[in-house]
Design a protein around this motif. Structure first.
Motif, PDB file in Angstrom:
ATOM      1  N   TYR A 129       0.620  -1.325   0.370  1.00 18.03           N
ATOM      2  CA  TYR A 129      -0.098   0.085  -0.040  1.00 18.03           C
ATOM      3  C   TYR A 129       1.516   1.130  -0.172  1.00 18.03           C
ATOM      4  O   TYR A 129       1.995   0.834   0.366  1.00 18.03           O
ATOM      5  CB  TYR A 129      -0.760  -0.133   1.128  1.00 18.03           C
ATOM      6  CG  TYR A 129      -1.892  -1.015   0.990  1.00 18.03           C
ATOM      7  CD1 TYR A 129      -2.946  -1.085   0.248  1.00 18.03           C
ATOM      8  CD2 TYR A 129      -1.739  -2.062   1.853  1.00 18.03           C
ATOM      9  CE1 TYR A 129      -4.326  -1.915  -0.074  1.00 18.03           C
ATOM     10  CE2 TYR A 129      -2.717  -3.288   2.296  1.00 18.03           C
ATOM     11  CZ  TYR A 129      -3.870  -2.544   1.226  1.00 18.03           C
ATOM     12  OH  TYR A 129      -5.176  -3.892   1.099  1.00 18.03           O
ATOM     13  N   ALA A 135      -3.723   4.741   2.422  1.00 15.94           N
ATOM     14  CA  ALA A 135      -3.218   4.428   3.536  1.00 15.94           C
ATOM     15  C   ALA A 135      -3.189   5.979   4.485  1.00 15.94           C
ATOM     16  O   ALA A 135      -2.027   5.820   4.905  1.00 15.94           O
ATOM     17  CB  ALA A 135      -2.803   3.425   4.190  1.00 15.94           C
ATOM     18  N   ASN A 148     -11.207  -3.326   9.635  1.00 16.57           N
ATOM     19  CA  ASN A 148     -10.466  -2.646   8.600  1.00 16.57           C
ATOM     20  C   ASN A 148     -10.214  -1.302   8.341  1.00 16.57           C
ATOM     21  O   ASN A 148     -10.849  -0.533   7.584  1.00 16.57           O
ATOM     22  CB  ASN A 148     -11.482  -2.774   6.867  1.00 16.57           C
ATOM     23  CG  ASN A 148     -11.457  -2.397   6.497  1.00 16.57           C
ATOM     24  OD1 ASN A 148     -10.030  -2.678   5.437  1.00 16.57           O
ATOM     25  ND2 ASN A 148     -12.188  -1.903   5.069  1.00 16.57           N
ATOM     26  N   TYR A 150      -7.208   1.786   9.411  1.00 16.89           N
ATOM     27  CA  TYR A 150      -5.770   1.739   9.484  1.00 16.89           C
ATOM     28  C   TYR A 150      -5.951   3.730   9.463  1.00 16.89           C
ATOM     29  O   TYR A 150      -6.109   3.984   9.416  1.00 16.89           O
ATOM     30  CB  TYR A 150      -5.846   0.854   8.082  1.00 16.89           C
ATOM     31  CG  TYR A 150      -6.072   1.166   6.715  1.00 16.89           C
ATOM     32  CD1 TYR A 150      -5.860   2.918   5.812  1.00 16.89           C
ATOM     33  CD2 TYR A 150      -7.595   0.689   6.403  1.00 16.89           C
ATOM     34  CE1 TYR A 150      -7.054   3.061   5.224  1.00 16.89           C
ATOM     35  CE2 TYR A 150      -7.811   0.491   5.862  1.00 16.89           C
ATOM     36  CZ  TYR A 150      -7.855   1.315   4.908  1.00 16.89           C
ATOM     37  OH  TYR A 150      -8.457   1.935   3.854  1.00 16.89           O
ATOM     38  N   ARG A 156      -2.160  -0.520   7.560  1.00 18.37           N
ATOM     39  CA  ARG A 156      -2.541  -1.561   6.998  1.00 18.37           C
ATOM     40  C   ARG A 156      -2.457  -2.744   5.940  1.00 18.37           C
ATOM     41  O   ARG A 156      -2.772  -3.906   6.272  1.00 18.37           O
ATOM     42  CB  ARG A 156      -3.137  -0.562   5.354  1.00 18.37           C
ATOM     43  CG  ARG A 156      -4.378  -1.066   4.748  1.00 18.37           C
ATOM     44  CD  ARG A 156      -5.090   0.143   3.890  1.00 18.37           C
ATOM     45  NE  ARG A 156      -5.885  -0.936   2.915  1.00 18.37           N
ATOM     46  CZ  ARG A 156      -7.017  -0.156   2.277  1.00 18.37           C
ATOM     47  NH1 ARG A 156      -6.664   1.130   1.413  1.00 18.37           N
ATOM     48  NH2 ARG A 156      -7.349  -0.822   0.921  1.00 18.37           N
ATOM     49  N   ASP A 160      -3.828  -7.028   7.325  1.00 18.27           N
ATOM     50  CA  ASP A 160      -3.670  -7.137   5.796  1.00 18.27           C
ATOM     51  C   ASP A 160      -3.324  -8.753   6.058  1.00 18.27           C
ATOM     52  O   ASP A 160      -3.830 -10.063   6.011  1.00 18.27           O
ATOM     53  CB  ASP A 160      -3.893  -6.755   4.421  1.00 18.27           C
ATOM     54  CG  ASP A 160      -4.423  -6.636   4.004  1.00 18.27           C
ATOM     55  OD1 ASP A 160      -5.194  -6.035   4.564  1.00 18.27           O
ATOM     56  OD2 ASP A 160      -4.572  -6.381   2.846  1.00 18.27           O
TER      57      ASP A 160
END
Length: 447
Positions: A129, A135, A148, A150, A156, A160
């Motif tokens: 990311y 993010a 979910n 972040y 982030r 995951d």
């Protein structure tokens, strides 16, 4: 404290070390909290660990484990082969080297099969990311429930991986013919539309290779962000270029005293998981809860200069590294902590037990100290998973995103009512995020 070298996005890698406390911050000592070293140890899985230079201002090699043979700059290659299970961590920032530089920096990770047989590489979990727009570092509460949530690319990505996700960008299987190479990652870090023009990318991958492979992370400029370099361009850079410069500050030797420069990591670190059952010293079956009004804590990601008096350094050692980069993987970025607490109430009455993660003041003397008021620096932002049976014996799986300042006492993640002579099993899992600064603690408190 840890002074932080930050750019536009708050990359909180531990760089400098001193014992100064910010002015007007009163130290609040926890008198009834006993520090314990964390049982267990890191496993032996090698991690390709690319984090230096963090701010990339020039094309070149960021980290190469290729052999030195037939390379124009052999000092840029560490000659380390991966086979079986291994991980990849890469965390870099881009901004224009000059005001009028409109090029896009690409980050490439190349994998090479040196053998005479085809090699298969399987990708289990993987994520990558950008800070902008994927993010951004938004303001979040100290504790927010949800899977979910972040703030920042490191937060982030690790969220995951904790949930065992694999982005569609990454193939589940890569076939590499004998003597050939493939690109595992070939993605931009765009900055042209941003004000100020600075951006970062965090990447983590868990892989398995059927045969020996070599890896390299590389930086190359392109005129636009929709024109990734070709495999042959990356190969030419790998063979002909030197290490990307300017370099980060070199680290202080581990045995030195005084001001400490930890440095940033570029090499292969050893260990991607610290998995343990936290039990009494006299038993490997139970963890007796503290007496009423008391607590005990376990250090998390403790390091030289910040063992909290436990004398335990949890930092992953380096198997190979460049001489001007970190001596060990300070912060254990990407390392998963998988902790099980088999709680036991030996009393004749109900007890209420709390479990929390906090960010105490970094120190080497024994004790847990917090600050009031809190300073502005964020020292931890990441996702934590907890599993337990609630007071009705219903299994619970919860995720909490934590944001903690330096010296901040964390909110409770789990609160249990334990009947007399009862046992309850609690599991706490998280991957140490790259936008964080160690150490932290896991605390068990009896009300």
């Amino acid at each position: 404290m840890l002074e932080l070298l930050s750019f536009f996005i708050p990359i909180n890698t531990p760089i400098f070390y001193s014992q100064n406390v910010a002015q007007n911050n009163e130290i609040i000592a926890e008198e009834n909290n006993i520090l314990r070293p964390l049982s267990g140890q890191l496993n032996k899985i090698p991690v390709f660990n690319s984090n230096s230079p963090e701010l990339v201002l020039g094309e070149g090699i960021l980290l190469s484990t290729f052999p030195k043979d037939n390379k124009n700059h052999p000092e840029a290659h560490l000659n380390f082969g991966f086979q079986g299970r291994f991980d990849i961590f890469a965390h870099h920032v881009a901004k224009p080297s000059t005001e009028n530089d409109k090029r896009t920096l690409y980050l490439g990770i190349i994998i090479h099969n040196p053998s005479s047989e085809t090699v298969t590489v399987n990708t289990f979990e993987a994520a990558s990311y950008l800070s902008q727009p994927d993010a951004p570092f938004i303001t979040l509460p100290s504790k927010a429930e949800g899977s979910n949530i972040y703030a920042g690319p490191g937060s982030r990505v690790m969220g995951d991986i904790l949930q065992k996700k694999r982005q569609e960008t990454f193939s589940s299987e890569i076939i590499i013919p004998a003597g050939e190479s493939k690109m595992l990652l070939n993605l931009p870090i765009p900055v042209q539309t941003l004000t100020p023009p600075i951006n970062g990318r965090s990447t983590y991958m868990r892989l398995y290779s059927s045969g020996k492979v070599y890896l390299a992370s590389l930086a190359m400029y392109q005129d636009t962000e929709d024109n990734p370099p070709s495999l042959s361009q990356w190969q030419q850079l790998l063979e002909n270029q030197s290490l990307s410069s300017p370099r980060d500050l070199p680290p202080t030797p581990p045995e030195a005293s005084g001001k400490r420069i930890y440095g940033r990591v570029a090499g292969v670190s050893e260990g991607n998981l610290w998995k343990t059952d936290l039990t009494d010293s006299s038993s490997n079956q139970i963890l007796t809860i503290p007496d009423s009004g008391e607590a005990f804590s376990y250090g998390l990601s403790t390091l030289i200069g910040g063992t909290l008096g436990t004398n335990q350094v949890q930092t992953a050692p380096m198997l190979v590294r460049y001489p001007d980069t970190a001596y060990s993987a300070h912060g254990n970025y990407g390392v998963q902590y998988s902790l099980t607490l088999p709680l036991f109430n030996p009393n004749k009455e109900n007890k209420i037990v709390n479990i929390a993660i906090s960010t105490p003041v970094k120190q080497d003397i024994l004790g847990v100290n917090f600050l009031n008021p809190l300073p502005t620096q964020t020292f931890f932002r990441g996702l934590v998973q907890v599993k337990y049976n609630d007071d009705n014996n219903i299994p619970r799986l919860k995720y909490f995103h934590l944001v903690q300042k330096r010296g901040e006492k964390g909110e409770n993640l789990v609160t249990l009512t334990m009947p007399p002579q009862s046992q309850k099993l609690v599991s706490v899992d998280f991957l140490y995020p790259p936008d964080a600064t160690p150490p932290q603690i896991l605390t068990v408190t009896t009300e």
